[in-house]
Design a protein around this motif. Structure first.
Motif, mmCIF file in Angstrom:
data_model
loop_
_atom_site.group_PDB
_atom_site.id
_atom_site.type_symbol
_atom_site.label_atom_id
_atom_site.label_comp_id
_atom_site.label_asym_id
_atom_site.label_seq_id
_atom_site.Cartn_x
_atom_site.Cartn_y
_atom_site.Cartn_z
ATOM 1 N N THR A 12 36.871 28.850 33.602
ATOM 2 C CA THR A 12 37.095 28.257 34.922
ATOM 3 C C THR A 12 37.998 29.116 35.810
ATOM 4 O OG1 THR A 12 39.011 26.970 34.178
ATOM 5 C CG2 THR A 12 36.838 25.928 33.966
ATOM 6 N N GLY A 13 38.516 30.218 35.255
ATOM 7 C CA GLY A 13 39.368 31.108 36.047
ATOM 8 C C GLY A 13 40.846 30.813 35.914
ATOM 9 N N LYS A 14 41.239 30.144 34.825
ATOM 10 C CA LYS A 14 42.663 29.800 34.658
ATOM 11 C C LYS A 14 43.550 31.032 34.619
ATOM 12 C CE LYS A 14 41.957 27.420 30.900
ATOM 13 N NZ LYS A 14 40.466 27.401 30.903
ATOM 14 N N SER A 15 43.170 32.040 33.834
ATOM 15 C CA SER A 15 44.010 33.237 33.709
ATOM 16 C C SER A 15 44.081 34.011 35.026
ATOM 17 C CB SER A 15 43.484 34.145 32.594
ATOM 18 O OG SER A 15 43.575 33.512 31.342
ATOM 19 N N THR A 16 42.968 34.066 35.746
ATOM 20 C CA THR A 16 42.970 34.743 37.045
ATOM 21 C C THR A 16 43.934 34.060 38.004
ATOM 22 O OG1 THR A 16 40.677 35.470 36.784
ATOM 23 C CG2 THR A 16 41.552 35.380 39.028
ATOM 24 N N ILE A 17 43.867 32.743 38.060
ATOM 25 C CA ILE A 17 44.757 31.995 38.947
ATOM 26 C C ILE A 17 46.202 32.120 38.470
ATOM 27 C CG2 ILE A 17 45.357 29.707 39.811
ATOM 28 C CD1 ILE A 17 42.813 30.906 41.049
ATOM 29 N N ALA A 18 46.421 31.985 37.160
ATOM 30 C CA ALA A 18 47.786 32.021 36.622
ATOM 31 C C ALA A 18 48.464 33.357 36.896
ATOM 32 C CB ALA A 18 47.763 31.740 35.120
ATOM 33 N N THR A 19 47.761 34.458 36.676
ATOM 34 C CA THR A 19 48.374 35.774 36.882
ATOM 35 C C THR A 19 48.646 36.041 38.358
ATOM 36 O OG1 THR A 19 46.132 36.747 36.797
ATOM 37 C CG2 THR A 19 47.447 36.836 34.785
ATOM 38 N N SER A 188 36.743 40.984 44.299
ATOM 39 C CA SER A 188 38.125 41.457 44.435
ATOM 40 C C SER A 188 39.030 40.895 43.348
ATOM 41 C CB SER A 188 38.674 41.103 45.818
ATOM 42 O OG SER A 188 38.500 39.735 46.097
ATOM 43 N N PHE A 189 38.749 39.690 42.857
ATOM 44 C CA PHE A 189 39.581 39.120 41.798
ATOM 45 C C PHE A 189 39.423 39.906 40.492
ATOM 46 C CE2 PHE A 189 39.623 35.523 44.696
ATOM 47 C CZ PHE A 189 40.941 35.118 44.596
ATOM 48 N N GLY A 196 45.637 45.381 37.177
ATOM 49 C CA GLY A 196 46.954 44.774 36.970
ATOM 50 C C GLY A 196 47.643 44.332 38.242
ATOM 51 N N GLN A 197 46.849 43.936 39.236
ATOM 52 C CA GLN A 197 47.415 43.527 40.514
ATOM 53 C C GLN A 197 46.997 42.103 40.866
ATOM 54 O OE1 GLN A 197 47.238 46.803 43.707
ATOM 55 N NE2 GLN A 197 45.519 47.320 42.375
ATOM 56 N N SER A 198 47.747 41.488 41.769
ATOM 57 C CA SER A 198 47.266 40.272 42.416
ATOM 58 C C SER A 198 46.314 40.706 43.532
ATOM 59 C CB SER A 198 48.428 39.480 43.007
ATOM 60 O OG SER A 198 48.961 40.146 44.153
ATOM 61 N N VAL A 199 45.516 39.772 44.029
ATOM 62 C CA VAL A 199 44.606 40.139 45.122
ATOM 63 C C VAL A 199 45.387 40.444 46.399
ATOM 64 C CG1 VAL A 199 42.526 38.989 44.279
ATOM 65 C CG2 VAL A 199 44.207 37.674 45.588
ATOM 66 N N VAL A 200 46.565 39.862 46.537
ATOM 67 C CA VAL A 200 47.399 40.176 47.699
ATOM 68 C C VAL A 200 47.874 41.626 47.617
ATOM 69 C CG1 VAL A 200 49.527 39.617 48.937
ATOM 70 C CG2 VAL A 200 48.112 37.776 47.994
ATOM 71 N N ALA A 214 37.519 44.041 52.955
ATOM 72 C CA ALA A 214 36.827 43.442 51.815
ATOM 73 C C ALA A 214 37.742 42.545 50.994
ATOM 74 C CB ALA A 214 36.238 44.545 50.938
ATOM 75 N N TYR A 215 39.031 42.900 50.951
ATOM 76 C CA TYR A 215 39.983 42.146 50.133
ATOM 77 C C TYR A 215 40.726 41.052 50.907
ATOM 78 C CZ TYR A 215 39.491 46.265 47.075
ATOM 79 O OH TYR A 215 39.003 47.271 46.285
ATOM 80 N N LEU A 216 40.543 41.027 52.215
ATOM 81 C CA LEU A 216 41.352 40.163 53.074
ATOM 82 C C LEU A 216 41.193 38.685 52.750
ATOM 83 C CD1 LEU A 216 43.241 39.698 55.473
ATOM 84 C CD2 LEU A 216 41.230 39.792 56.972
ATOM 85 N N HIS A 217 39.946 38.214 52.608
ATOM 86 C CA HIS A 217 39.726 36.774 52.418
ATOM 87 C C HIS A 217 40.356 36.282 51.117
ATOM 88 C CE1 HIS A 217 37.277 36.270 55.947
ATOM 89 N NE2 HIS A 217 36.415 37.193 55.554
ATOM 90 N N SER A 218 40.209 37.055 50.046
ATOM 91 C CA SER A 218 40.806 36.660 48.761
ATOM 92 C C SER A 218 42.321 36.598 48.872
ATOM 93 C CB SER A 218 40.400 37.644 47.664
ATOM 94 O OG SER A 218 39.009 37.615 47.458
#
Length: 237
Positions: A12-19, A188-189, A196-200, A214-218
């Motif tokens: 469900t993307g838990k690790s992506t959101i958590a990191t 982008s995620f 090893g980065q956040s999308v920001v 391309a990365y702006l919306h994320s």
């Protein structure tokens, strides 16, 4: 304060959101997932020359990656008490995609529960099962558990599916509260995780204007989610 990212369903993307939250909210991170996806992210982060997260694992999981500190399971309550309810010390917990006493403990200690899920019929069934877990955990602990459901990995072109998921969550107010933020399905995620980065951070470090676009919306979506969580925890925007 403890932000528990939890769902008994995998993928469900838990690790992506958590990191991403741990990086942007500048928190410590506890990885309870057997796959150690968050610790692997932190390993990639350190080897990319970025400041690593303050990362922990359960000692009994025998995580083989560097850049994390093991906490004995018998000492977990004591460890979580360092963060529970403390506005000056924050922790994100990446809960594994399965039900267990250890993962339920992460629910009990969470100051803010977050459950990511994609907008689909299968995910609605998964939420039904998770609500049963929340109810069972409530009965054991004697505390009310409410999780904030985040629509994640969403195809923004499928507004009907998003609306159906939103309607389902709003119809379950006893255990679910719908996040205002919606996270889209974007490459982008994956790119951010692999580096090893956040999308920001990925957006801010883009080498060309095309990549920045391309990365702006994320990046905007993750920034909005962080602001929503800060507000809910009384930390302002």
């Amino acid at each position: 304060m403890i932000i528990t990212v939890a769902h008994q369903k995998g993928g469900t993307g838990k690790s992506t959101i958590a990191t991403n939250l741990a990086v942007e909210l500048k928190t410590s991170l506890l990885d309870l997932d057997k796959q150690h996806s968050s610790i692997i992210f932190n390993y990639k982060r350190a080897h990319a020359g970025l400041e690593p997260l303050d990362c922990y694992s359960i000692a009994e999981s025998q995580c083989r990656f560097d850049g994390q500190r093991p906490v004995p399971e018998a000492k977990l309550d004591e460890f979580l008490d360092l963060f529970k309810g403390d506005p000056k010390t924050d922790l994100v917990i990446d809960v594994g995609g399965f039900d267990s006493p250890l993962n339920r403990k992460a629910l009990f200690f969470g100051d803010y529960l977050l459950t990511p899920c994609a907008p689909s019929g299968t995910e609605i069934y998964g939420l039904q099962m998770f609500e049963e877990i929340l109810q069972e955990a409530e009965d054991i602990a004697g505390i009310h558990l409410l999780t904030h459901v985040l629509i994640n990995n969403a195809d923004k072109r499928s507004q009907k599916r998003i609306a159906e998921m939103q309607a389902y969550v709003k119809g379950k107010p006893e255990h679910f509260e719908l996040c205002q933020s919606v996270i889209g399905q974007r490459i982008s995620f994956k790119t951010a995780y692999e580096t090893g980065q956040s999308v920001v951070e990925l957006h801010e470090g883009a080498r060309t204007a095309k990549l920045a676009r391309a990365y702006l919306h994320s990046a905007d979506e993750m920034t909005a989610l962080c602001a929503e969580i800060r507000h809910a925890l009384g930390k302002g925007v």
